[in-house]
Design an enzyme around this catalytic site. Structure first.
Site, PDB file in Angstrom:
ATOM      1  N   ASP A  73       0.870  -1.268  -0.027  1.00  0.00           N
ATOM      2  CA  ASP A  73       0.084   0.171  -0.110  1.00  0.00           C
ATOM      3  C   ASP A  73       0.773   1.238  -0.050  1.00  0.00           C
ATOM      4  OD1 ASP A  73       0.853  -0.551   2.710  1.00  0.00           O
ATOM      5  OD2 ASP A  73      -1.077  -0.796   3.323  1.00  0.00           O
ATOM      6  N   ASP A 142      -7.586  -3.370  14.596  1.00  0.00           N
ATOM      7  CA  ASP A 142      -8.913  -3.498  14.110  1.00  0.00           C
ATOM      8  C   ASP A 142      -8.966  -4.798  13.159  1.00  0.00           C
ATOM      9  OD1 ASP A 142      -7.848  -2.303  11.936  1.00  0.00           O
ATOM     10  OD2 ASP A 142      -9.410  -0.814  11.688  1.00  0.00           O
ATOM     11  N   HIS A 144      -7.260  -5.095  10.389  1.00  0.00           N
ATOM     12  CA  HIS A 144      -7.079  -4.831   8.796  1.00  0.00           C
ATOM     13  C   HIS A 144      -5.662  -5.435   8.540  1.00  0.00           C
ATOM     14  CE1 HIS A 144      -5.204  -0.827  10.236  1.00  0.00           C
ATOM     15  NE2 HIS A 144      -4.274  -1.186   9.055  1.00  0.00           N
TER      16      HIS A 144
HETATM   17  C1  GLP Z   1      -1.105   0.308   8.730  1.00  0.00           C
HETATM   18  C2  GLP Z   1      -0.448  -0.470   7.207  1.00  0.00           C
HETATM   19  C3  GLP Z   1      -0.662  -2.277   7.396  1.00  0.00           C
HETATM   20  C4  GLP Z   1       0.004  -2.400   8.882  1.00  0.00           C
HETATM   21  C5  GLP Z   1      -0.673  -1.704   9.993  1.00  0.00           C
HETATM   22  C6  GLP Z   1      -0.106  -2.025  11.407  1.00  0.00           C
HETATM   23  O1  GLP Z   1      -2.372   0.428   8.542  1.00  0.00           O
HETATM   24  N1  GLP Z   1      -1.203  -0.173   6.150  1.00  0.00           N
HETATM   25  O2  GLP Z   1      -0.086  -2.832   6.428  1.00  0.00           O
HETATM   26  O3  GLP Z   1      -0.078  -3.858   9.244  1.00  0.00           O
HETATM   27  O4  GLP Z   1      -0.375  -0.297   9.753  1.00  0.00           O
HETATM   28  O5  GLP Z   1       1.048  -1.300  11.565  1.00  0.00           O
HETATM   29  P1  GLP Z   1       2.360  -1.566  12.727  1.00  0.00           P
HETATM   30  O6  GLP Z   1       2.917  -2.848  12.039  1.00  0.00           O
HETATM   31  O7  GLP Z   1       2.954  -0.457  12.754  1.00  0.00           O
HETATM   32  O8  GLP Z   1       1.295  -1.887  13.864  1.00  0.00           O
END
Ligand code: GLP
Length: 269
Positions: A73, A142, A144
């Protein structure tokens, strides 16, 4: 689905990196000329994994010369050189430290004039390589994966998504706590883009992800917890730490500890 429970973040990162390293080794030993196609995430979860992959690369154990990457992304409207763009993140945390040719790295262009065309181009390019061999990802609190927020279609492909307020709050930690500075939209691969990969590996660490982990593996397949789509994948691996298991049933925890006992393969490379 495999669930690998490691004691802490560092061990989780080692397991994930060494699993990927083993896959790269197997691919190069197979003599296949086509590149190994790797899907990659940003965020704090994969940093330890990247560090170990960089170490293994510098030690000459693995090479990324015949690897093609596709990132999950990118924010819409953030200049590529912005310190919080995912382009910058990948350059600083991974690409500039390994022997991957620049032309082998693929990222969505969040500044494309025609974002729909950009998303189509991305899907077509993935298809042109015969799909993704291994998609590495993290997960949001959440549930995702990539930017597939709750209620994203489980059959979605690459597209533009509006970020939830919760995600903007979470990601504001990278923007000096300023929620208004976090872009409201992002281009993201879809759930189907991820689950079409031959293997999917999701990193889940820390207590803040424990609810997401519980819904992802113990709940039903649901668009409310988009990571739960992995339950339908033939080769999905969740690599987590103990803290992320806080909301799991004792029986679930014991099952995965038992079934993976003695299964030290990637750590033994
Ligand atoms: C963002 C990214 C995700 C990632 C999430 C969690 O929303 N788009 O790909 O998994 O954050 O991030 P972190 O690994 O910093 O907790």
């Amino acid at each position: 689905m495999r669930v690998i429970i490691e004691p802490d973040y560092d061990r989780m990162s080692l397991w994930a990196a060494r699993y990927i390293a083993r896959k790269l080794k197997e691919h190069s030993r197979s003599g296949e000329s086509r590149p190994f196609v790797l899907g990659l995430p940003t965020g704090s979860s994969p940093i330890g994994t990247y560090k170990e992959l960089i170490r293994l690369n510098k030690a000459g154990f693995i090479s990324f010369r015949n690897v093609v990457t596709f990132n999950m992304d990118e924010y819409v409207g953030l200049p590529e050189e912005h310190e919080q763009s995912y382009h910058t993140f990948m350059r600083e945390n991974f690409f500039s430290h390994v022997d991957i040719p620049a032309e082998n790295t693929n990222m969505l262009d969040g500044n494309a004039a025609d974002v729909e065309k950009e998303c189509r181009r991305y899907e077509e390019k993935i298809a042109s390589y015969g799909g993704i061999d291994l998609f590495l990802g993290g997960i949001g609190a959440d549930g995702h994966i990539a930017f597939n927020e709750p209620f994203s279609s489980l059959s979605s492909h690459t597209r533009c998504k509006t970020l939830t307020y919760d995600t903007k709050v979470m990601n504001s930690r990278f923007f000096d706590g300023n929620i208004a500075a976090v872009p409201s939209t992002a281009l993201t691969v879809g759930i189907k883009t991820i689950t079409d990969a031959r293997e999917v590996m999701i990193l889940v660490n820390g207590h803040s992800k424990s609810r997401a982990l519980q819904h992802t593996i113990e709940g039903g397949v649901s668009q409310m917890w988009t990571g739960s789509a992995l339950q339908l994948h033939p080769r999905a691996i969740i690599v987590c730490d103990e803290a992320a298991c806080d909301e799991l049933k004792v029986g679930t925890y014991r099952y995965f500890k038992d079934i993976e006992r003695g299964n030290l393969e990637p750590m033994s490379i």
